[in-house]
Motif scaffolding. Sequence first.
Motif, PDB file in Angstrom:
ATOM      1  N   ALA A  78      46.432 -20.638  -1.384  1.00 57.71           N
ATOM      2  CA  ALA A  78      46.391 -21.837  -0.581  1.00 57.71           C
ATOM      3  C   ALA A  78      44.978 -22.782  -0.515  1.00 57.71           C
ATOM      4  O   ALA A  78      44.018 -21.942  -0.714  1.00 57.71           O
ATOM      5  CB  ALA A  78      46.501 -21.625   1.088  1.00 57.71           C
ATOM      6  N   TYR A  79      45.011 -23.958  -1.035  1.00 56.42           N
ATOM      7  CA  TYR A  79      43.916 -24.668  -1.219  1.00 56.42           C
ATOM      8  C   TYR A  79      44.283 -26.084  -0.833  1.00 56.42           C
ATOM      9  O   TYR A  79      45.411 -26.502  -0.635  1.00 56.42           O
ATOM     10  CB  TYR A  79      43.490 -24.546  -2.666  1.00 56.42           C
ATOM     11  N   ILE A  80      42.833 -26.856  -0.652  1.00 58.54           N
ATOM     12  CA  ILE A  80      43.262 -28.136  -0.328  1.00 58.54           C
ATOM     13  C   ILE A  80      42.685 -29.251  -1.338  1.00 58.54           C
ATOM     14  O   ILE A  80      41.535 -29.123  -1.864  1.00 58.54           O
ATOM     15  CB  ILE A  80      42.396 -28.491   0.976  1.00 58.54           C
ATOM     16  N   ASN A  81      43.563 -30.019  -1.860  1.00 58.97           N
ATOM     17  CA  ASN A  81      42.969 -31.253  -2.735  1.00 58.97           C
ATOM     18  C   ASN A  81      42.638 -32.579  -1.787  1.00 58.97           C
ATOM     19  O   ASN A  81      43.643 -32.714  -0.971  1.00 58.97           O
ATOM     20  CB  ASN A  81      43.929 -31.463  -3.575  1.00 58.97           C
ATOM     21  N   PHE A  82      41.584 -33.167  -2.030  1.00 63.64           N
ATOM     22  CA  PHE A  82      41.388 -34.118  -1.154  1.00 63.64           C
ATOM     23  C   PHE A  82      41.660 -35.364  -1.522  1.00 63.64           C
ATOM     24  O   PHE A  82      41.916 -36.475  -0.767  1.00 63.64           O
ATOM     25  CB  PHE A  82      39.397 -33.868  -0.723  1.00 63.64           C
TER      26      PHE A  82
ATOM     27  N   TRP B  22      50.122 -34.216 -15.721  1.00 57.54           N
ATOM     28  CA  TRP B  22      51.451 -33.652 -15.535  1.00 57.54           C
ATOM     29  C   TRP B  22      51.328 -32.059 -15.891  1.00 57.54           C
ATOM     30  O   TRP B  22      50.839 -31.869 -17.176  1.00 57.54           O
ATOM     31  CB  TRP B  22      52.474 -34.335 -16.529  1.00 57.54           C
ATOM     32  N   HIS B  23      52.159 -31.160 -15.215  1.00 57.61           N
ATOM     33  CA  HIS B  23      52.186 -29.918 -15.559  1.00 57.61           C
ATOM     34  C   HIS B  23      53.095 -29.089 -14.870  1.00 57.61           C
ATOM     35  O   HIS B  23      53.716 -29.604 -13.922  1.00 57.61           O
ATOM     36  CB  HIS B  23      50.664 -29.099 -15.296  1.00 57.61           C
ATOM     37  N   GLN B  24      53.197 -27.869 -15.229  1.00 61.51           N
ATOM     38  CA  GLN B  24      54.267 -27.141 -14.352  1.00 61.51           C
ATOM     39  C   GLN B  24      53.382 -25.878 -13.741  1.00 61.51           C
ATOM     40  O   GLN B  24      52.501 -25.416 -14.600  1.00 61.51           O
ATOM     41  CB  GLN B  24      55.458 -26.379 -15.218  1.00 61.51           C
TER      42      GLN B  24
ATOM     43  N   GLY C 155      53.010 -34.049 -11.103  1.00 65.57           N
ATOM     44  CA  GLY C 155      51.344 -34.743 -11.341  1.00 65.57           C
ATOM     45  C   GLY C 155      51.178 -35.524 -10.125  1.00 65.57           C
ATOM     46  O   GLY C 155      52.074 -35.713  -9.372  1.00 65.57           O
ATOM     47  N   SER C 156      50.063 -36.178 -10.170  1.00 73.53           N
ATOM     48  CA  SER C 156      49.945 -37.173  -9.044  1.00 73.53           C
ATOM     49  C   SER C 156      49.024 -38.741  -9.757  1.00 73.53           C
ATOM     50  O   SER C 156      48.053 -38.086 -10.462  1.00 73.53           O
ATOM     51  CB  SER C 156      49.451 -36.670  -8.064  1.00 73.53           C
ATOM     52  N   ALA C 157      49.205 -39.611  -9.158  1.00 74.22           N
ATOM     53  CA  ALA C 157      48.268 -40.851  -9.655  1.00 74.22           C
ATOM     54  C   ALA C 157      46.754 -40.820  -8.904  1.00 74.22           C
ATOM     55  O   ALA C 157      46.853 -40.089  -7.920  1.00 74.22           O
ATOM     56  CB  ALA C 157      49.295 -41.862  -9.508  1.00 74.22           C
TER      57      ALA C 157
ATOM     58  N   ASN D  69      41.063 -41.367   2.464  1.00 74.49           N
ATOM     59  CA  ASN D  69      41.355 -39.878   1.720  1.00 74.49           C
ATOM     60  C   ASN D  69      42.656 -39.469   1.851  1.00 74.49           C
ATOM     61  O   ASN D  69      43.373 -39.831   2.793  1.00 74.49           O
ATOM     62  CB  ASN D  69      40.400 -38.788   2.304  1.00 74.49           C
ATOM     63  N   ARG D  70      43.107 -38.563   0.764  1.00 68.75           N
ATOM     64  CA  ARG D  70      44.489 -37.947   0.895  1.00 68.75           C
ATOM     65  C   ARG D  70      44.619 -36.505   0.913  1.00 68.75           C
ATOM     66  O   ARG D  70      44.711 -35.857  -0.173  1.00 68.75           O
ATOM     67  CB  ARG D  70      45.202 -38.604  -0.407  1.00 68.75           C
ATOM     68  N   PRO D  71      44.082 -36.015   2.184  1.00 67.62           N
ATOM     69  CA  PRO D  71      43.892 -34.435   1.828  1.00 67.62           C
ATOM     70  C   PRO D  71      45.299 -33.821   2.081  1.00 67.62           C
ATOM     71  O   PRO D  71      46.025 -33.990   2.960  1.00 67.62           O
ATOM     72  CB  PRO D  71      43.226 -34.329   3.440  1.00 67.62           C
TER      73      PRO D  71
HETATM   74  O1  LIG Z   1      46.939 -32.644  -5.517  1.00 65.70           O
HETATM   75  C1  LIG Z   1      47.812 -32.970  -5.903  1.00 65.70           C
HETATM   76  O2  LIG Z   1      48.151 -34.043  -5.882  1.00 65.70           O
HETATM   77  C2  LIG Z   1      48.741 -32.222  -7.081  1.00 65.70           C
HETATM   78  C3  LIG Z   1      48.375 -30.808  -6.732  1.00 65.70           C
HETATM   79  C4  LIG Z   1      48.771 -29.967  -7.811  1.00 65.70           C
HETATM   80  O3  LIG Z   1      49.867 -30.107  -8.568  1.00 65.70           O
HETATM   81  C5  LIG Z   1      48.131 -28.764  -7.999  1.00 65.70           C
HETATM   82  O4  LIG Z   1      46.861 -28.583  -7.756  1.00 65.70           O
HETATM   83  O5  LIG Z   1      48.530 -27.937  -9.115  1.00 65.70           O
END
Ligand SMILES: O=C(O)CCC(=O)C(=O)O
Length: 317
Positions: A115-119, A130-132, A219-221, A228-230
Amino acid sequence: MLPESVLACPARVLAQAQRVQFFRDGFVRLPGFFAGPAIARLQGALGELIELSRERPGNDEDYTVAPGHAAANPRLVTVRRVQDMHPAFWEFAARSKLADLAADLVGPDVKFREAYINFKRAREGEAVSWHQDFPFFPMTNRAMITALVHLDDVSEDMGPIAVVPGAHRGPVFDHYDGAGVWSGRIAECDEALAGVPRALAQPGPAGTVVIFDSCMVHGSAPNKTARNRPVLIVGYAAADAFAYTATPPSMYSRRTWQIVRGRGAAQAHFEAVPCRVPPDWSKQDYVPPDWPEGSNVLGPKSPTTEMGAQGIRKDKL
Ligand SMILES: O=C(O)CCC(=O)C(=O)O
């Protein structure tokens, strides 16, 4: 468990049609799946982690920060292992209906991955390539999933997660570059084949969950807005899916692969998912620093850290 067996188990939180949709499209989006109080608790916990970051001058094993991060001005990119950083996140990952949702999609026996948070900070948060997920930690079968939980409202222009419907049924792409160096992303020359032009962004109000298959192309833009987009990211797997490569140190915690629903497996389930093995994560960084914002730059190793009485790691008390 194969999808037919999963679907034969009674559903806990999803309608059967949503489970069928998940196996067909590789993802399901659940707008507002969590209501206000659950999200408010996570937001409160997140506020505490932001406060703690004021004492962290730079990147370390928990925090990745952007240039200019300072006690007076926290500029967070990612907080890792939040299940160990604050009890609210472990409670959420292990005891909330998120784990029931996982059980609806991988079968009744579920283990926690990470579990982690992307801000993705206002106006600065960059794209995620883009990834899997599967090639980062390949398993003996593909019953591994990732859930993104919007901790605030996320609009189209904030860089919501985007997924390619049906891409999970295609190949697992090479995540190395042309020189054979791990890149952690699908090469540009493979993007069309991976369906990237058909990717659909998944915005939604706070509490929305987007959950997808380990082989989903995603993926994301960048975040172009002033907010912010936490996003909280929680991974799970079926109990009988076992990683066959090292767990990346930046992900490892004493809770990694802990059973959160049902029981542990006596035997691995094997399913052929052809995939180039990742580098040996015990010997090199999880993802190279050229990923956007260096958001997965590995900090110092700290495989286990004792927990204090409140569940907050002792080195943070
Ligand atoms: O934060 C995001 O928009 C994508 C996060 C993600 O795909 C990842 O961390 O592997």
